[in-house]
Write a protein that holds these residues in place. Structure first.
Motif, PDB file in Angstrom:
ATOM      1  N   GLY A 197       6.594   5.118 -22.958  1.00  0.00           N
ATOM      2  CA  GLY A 197       5.720   3.960 -23.083  1.00  0.00           C
ATOM      3  C   GLY A 197       6.407   2.637 -22.773  1.00  0.00           C
ATOM      4  O   GLY A 197       5.849   1.573 -23.027  1.00  0.00           O
ATOM      5  N   ASN A 198       7.616   2.696 -22.208  1.00  0.00           N
ATOM      6  CA  ASN A 198       8.349   1.478 -21.865  1.00  0.00           C
ATOM      7  C   ASN A 198       7.809   0.806 -20.613  1.00  0.00           C
ATOM      8  O   ASN A 198       8.103  -0.357 -20.355  1.00  0.00           O
ATOM      9  CB  ASN A 198       9.843   1.789 -21.646  1.00  0.00           C
ATOM     10  N   PHE A 199       7.070   1.545 -19.811  1.00  0.00           N
ATOM     11  CA  PHE A 199       6.542   1.035 -18.550  1.00  0.00           C
ATOM     12  C   PHE A 199       5.208   1.730 -18.300  1.00  0.00           C
ATOM     13  O   PHE A 199       5.111   2.940 -18.413  1.00  0.00           O
ATOM     14  CB  PHE A 199       7.531   1.324 -17.410  1.00  0.00           C
ATOM     15  N   THR A 200       4.182   0.955 -17.963  1.00  0.00           N
ATOM     16  CA  THR A 200       2.848   1.531 -17.770  1.00  0.00           C
ATOM     17  C   THR A 200       2.368   1.301 -16.338  1.00  0.00           C
ATOM     18  O   THR A 200       2.924   0.475 -15.609  1.00  0.00           O
ATOM     19  CB  THR A 200       1.827   0.896 -18.729  1.00  0.00           C
ATOM     20  N   PHE A 201       1.318   1.998 -15.995  1.00  0.00           N
ATOM     21  CA  PHE A 201       0.708   1.814 -14.685  1.00  0.00           C
ATOM     22  C   PHE A 201       0.223   0.374 -14.527  1.00  0.00           C
ATOM     23  O   PHE A 201       0.388  -0.224 -13.470  1.00  0.00           O
ATOM     24  CB  PHE A 201      -0.455   2.799 -14.505  1.00  0.00           C
ATOM     25  N   ASP A 202      -0.355  -0.202 -15.573  1.00  0.00           N
ATOM     26  CA  ASP A 202      -0.805  -1.600 -15.506  1.00  0.00           C
ATOM     27  C   ASP A 202       0.355  -2.552 -15.261  1.00  0.00           C
ATOM     28  O   ASP A 202       0.232  -3.494 -14.471  1.00  0.00           O
ATOM     29  CB  ASP A 202      -1.540  -1.998 -16.795  1.00  0.00           C
ATOM     30  N   ASN A 203       1.497  -2.314 -15.936  1.00  0.00           N
ATOM     31  CA  ASN A 203       2.695  -3.129 -15.667  1.00  0.00           C
ATOM     32  C   ASN A 203       3.068  -3.051 -14.198  1.00  0.00           C
ATOM     33  O   ASN A 203       3.347  -4.061 -13.554  1.00  0.00           O
ATOM     34  CB  ASN A 203       3.910  -2.653 -16.474  1.00  0.00           C
ATOM     35  N   TYR A 204       3.101  -1.841 -13.698  1.00  0.00           N
ATOM     36  CA  TYR A 204       3.482  -1.596 -12.305  1.00  0.00           C
ATOM     37  C   TYR A 204       2.569  -2.336 -11.333  1.00  0.00           C
ATOM     38  O   TYR A 204       3.038  -3.051 -10.445  1.00  0.00           O
ATOM     39  CB  TYR A 204       3.455  -0.080 -12.037  1.00  0.00           C
ATOM     40  N   MET A 221       0.820  -1.213   0.000  1.00  0.00           N
ATOM     41  CA  MET A 221       0.000   0.000   0.000  1.00  0.00           C
ATOM     42  C   MET A 221       0.857   1.267   0.000  1.00  0.00           C
ATOM     43  O   MET A 221       0.491   2.265  -0.621  1.00  0.00           O
ATOM     44  CB  MET A 221      -0.980  -0.011   1.172  1.00  0.00           C
ATOM     45  N   THR A 222       2.013   1.228   0.658  1.00  0.00           N
ATOM     46  CA  THR A 222       2.928   2.365   0.632  1.00  0.00           C
ATOM     47  C   THR A 222       3.401   2.618  -0.791  1.00  0.00           C
ATOM     48  O   THR A 222       3.420   3.749  -1.272  1.00  0.00           O
ATOM     49  CB  THR A 222       4.127   2.122   1.564  1.00  0.00           C
ATOM     50  N   SER A 223       3.750   1.544  -1.468  1.00  0.00           N
ATOM     51  CA  SER A 223       4.187   1.659  -2.854  1.00  0.00           C
ATOM     52  C   SER A 223       3.077   2.227  -3.736  1.00  0.00           C
ATOM     53  O   SER A 223       3.303   3.139  -4.530  1.00  0.00           O
ATOM     54  CB  SER A 223       4.619   0.284  -3.363  1.00  0.00           C
ATOM     55  N   LEU A 224       1.869   1.704  -3.588  1.00  0.00           N
ATOM     56  CA  LEU A 224       0.753   2.196  -4.395  1.00  0.00           C
ATOM     57  C   LEU A 224       0.411   3.650  -4.055  1.00  0.00           C
ATOM     58  O   LEU A 224      -0.033   4.405  -4.919  1.00  0.00           O
ATOM     59  CB  LEU A 224      -0.481   1.320  -4.206  1.00  0.00           C
ATOM     60  N   SER A 225       0.640   4.039  -2.800  1.00  0.00           N
ATOM     61  CA  SER A 225       0.339   5.409  -2.387  1.00  0.00           C
ATOM     62  C   SER A 225       1.283   6.420  -3.023  1.00  0.00           C
ATOM     63  O   SER A 225       0.890   7.542  -3.324  1.00  0.00           O
ATOM     64  CB  SER A 225       0.446   5.547  -0.861  1.00  0.00           C
ATOM     65  N   THR A 226       2.525   6.043  -3.226  1.00  0.00           N
ATOM     66  CA  THR A 226       3.516   6.987  -3.751  1.00  0.00           C
ATOM     67  C   THR A 226       3.619   6.972  -5.267  1.00  0.00           C
ATOM     68  O   THR A 226       4.162   7.903  -5.850  1.00  0.00           O
ATOM     69  CB  THR A 226       4.906   6.694  -3.148  1.00  0.00           C
ATOM     70  N   VAL A 227       3.081   5.960  -5.908  1.00  0.00           N
ATOM     71  CA  VAL A 227       3.256   5.835  -7.351  1.00  0.00           C
ATOM     72  C   VAL A 227       2.622   6.987  -8.123  1.00  0.00           C
ATOM     73  O   VAL A 227       3.128   7.383  -9.170  1.00  0.00           O
ATOM     74  CB  VAL A 227       2.736   4.475  -7.865  1.00  0.00           C
ATOM     75  N   SER A 228       1.550   7.554  -7.620  1.00  0.00           N
ATOM     76  CA  SER A 228       0.892   8.627  -8.372  1.00  0.00           C
ATOM     77  C   SER A 228       1.802   9.833  -8.562  1.00  0.00           C
ATOM     78  O   SER A 228       1.671  10.563  -9.536  1.00  0.00           O
ATOM     79  CB  SER A 228      -0.416   9.041  -7.697  1.00  0.00           C
ATOM     80  N   PHE A 229       2.741  10.041  -7.672  1.00  0.00           N
ATOM     81  CA  PHE A 229       3.666  11.163  -7.815  1.00  0.00           C
ATOM     82  C   PHE A 229       4.656  10.934  -8.950  1.00  0.00           C
ATOM     83  O   PHE A 229       5.195  11.882  -9.502  1.00  0.00           O
ATOM     84  CB  PHE A 229       4.425  11.429  -6.508  1.00  0.00           C
ATOM     85  N   ILE A 230       4.890   9.682  -9.303  1.00  0.00           N
ATOM     86  CA  ILE A 230       5.818   9.375 -10.390  1.00  0.00           C
ATOM     87  C   ILE A 230       5.076   9.146 -11.697  1.00  0.00           C
ATOM     88  O   ILE A 230       5.478   9.621 -12.744  1.00  0.00           O
ATOM     89  CB  ILE A 230       6.684   8.150 -10.020  1.00  0.00           C
ATOM     90  N   LEU A 231       3.981   8.413 -11.647  1.00  0.00           N
ATOM     91  CA  LEU A 231       3.295   8.025 -12.878  1.00  0.00           C
ATOM     92  C   LEU A 231       2.361   9.077 -13.438  1.00  0.00           C
ATOM     93  O   LEU A 231       2.061   9.065 -14.621  1.00  0.00           O
ATOM     94  CB  LEU A 231       2.526   6.729 -12.654  1.00  0.00           C
ATOM     95  N   ASN A 232       1.883   9.987 -12.616  1.00  0.00           N
ATOM     96  CA  ASN A 232       0.988  11.043 -13.094  1.00  0.00           C
ATOM     97  C   ASN A 232       1.771  12.340 -13.198  1.00  0.00           C
ATOM     98  O   ASN A 232       2.049  12.981 -12.197  1.00  0.00           O
ATOM     99  CB  ASN A 232      -0.208  11.214 -12.152  1.00  0.00           C
ATOM    100  N   ASN A 233       2.122  12.720 -14.405  1.00  0.00           N
ATOM    101  CA  ASN A 233       2.985  13.887 -14.602  1.00  0.00           C
ATOM    102  C   ASN A 233       2.421  15.156 -13.989  1.00  0.00           C
ATOM    103  O   ASN A 233       3.176  16.023 -13.570  1.00  0.00           O
ATOM    104  CB  ASN A 233       3.240  14.106 -16.097  1.00  0.00           C
ATOM    105  N   ASP A 234       1.102  15.275 -13.898  1.00  0.00           N
ATOM    106  CA  ASP A 234       0.531  16.483 -13.315  1.00  0.00           C
ATOM    107  C   ASP A 234       0.746  16.549 -11.807  1.00  0.00           C
ATOM    108  O   ASP A 234       0.539  17.575 -11.189  1.00  0.00           O
ATOM    109  CB  ASP A 234      -0.964  16.586 -13.644  1.00  0.00           C
ATOM    110  N   LYS A 235       1.192  15.468 -11.204  1.00  0.00           N
ATOM    111  CA  LYS A 235       1.412  15.448  -9.763  1.00  0.00           C
ATOM    112  C   LYS A 235       2.905  15.412  -9.396  1.00  0.00           C
ATOM    113  O   LYS A 235       3.246  15.266  -8.240  1.00  0.00           O
ATOM    114  CB  LYS A 235       0.706  14.249  -9.130  1.00  0.00           C
TER     115      LYS A 235
END
Length: 176
Positions: free
Chosen positions: A71-78, A23-37
């Motif tokens: 496009g080398n890595f996606t949220f679904d991959n993660y 859950m910690t990993s999933l909580s922080t991923v939005s800061f990396i995967l969502n460019n607006d954040k």
């Protein structure tokens, strides 16, 4: 507004630290995967990790962002890889308590798929017994490569984040 179930595991039980890390990993991923954040991430900002037997290593989070943008890595991959790691670690923590129940057999096959790059891979005599949990099932009458799930993705196709979390809750309750 849709109501969601709160994910909560109890400290001291087998899956607490694994699910908290997940859950910690999933909580922080939005800061990396969502460019607006992204928060002021500079190209040469780095994260360092200490080794026990080798010198410290580091990586640049900016490189992660570039791979995502290309496009080398996606949220679904993660998500799928995180689920595989959770399933593997959780199964290994309780495998000696396998009660051969249909849900534990499903857990075993989920873990095996997680160990084979998220693909179901059955030995010629597998699945060997009834394998189901809720509406998820694996036909134990079709063995090995004849099974329709053989070679298909587990996470993202057959199972998702809430599924592995709820299955772990049920397995953990049986372990107490």
């Amino acid at each position: 507004m849709q109501e969601y179930d709160h994910i909560q595991f109890k400290q001291g039980l087998p899956f607490f630290e694994m699910v908290m890390s997940f859950m910690t990993s999933l909580s922080t991923v939005s800061f990396i995967l969502n460019n607006d954040k992204l928060i002021n991430l500079k190209e040469k900002d780095w994260v360092s990790m200490e080794g026990k037997w080798v010198k410290p290593r580091h990586f640049y989070p900016h490189d992660v962002v570039l791979n995502i943008q290309k496009g080398n890595f996606t949220f679904d991959n993660y998500i799928n890889v995180c689920c595989c790691m959770l399933a593997n670690t959780a199964y290994e923590a309780v495998k000696e308590r396998n009660d051969k129940s249909p849900e534990f057999e499903l857990f075993r096959h989920i873990r095996n798929a997680s160990s084979h790059q998220n693909k179901f891979n059955f030995f010629p005599k597998e699945p060997s017994s009834p394998t189901y949990w809720k509406k998820a099932s694996i036909d134990h009458n079709l063995k090995g490569s004849r099974n329709p799930l053989y070679g298909t993705d587990c996470f993202g196709t057959f199972f998702g984040v809430p599924d592995i979390i709820d299955l772990l809750k049920e397995i953990e309750k049986k372990q107490i």
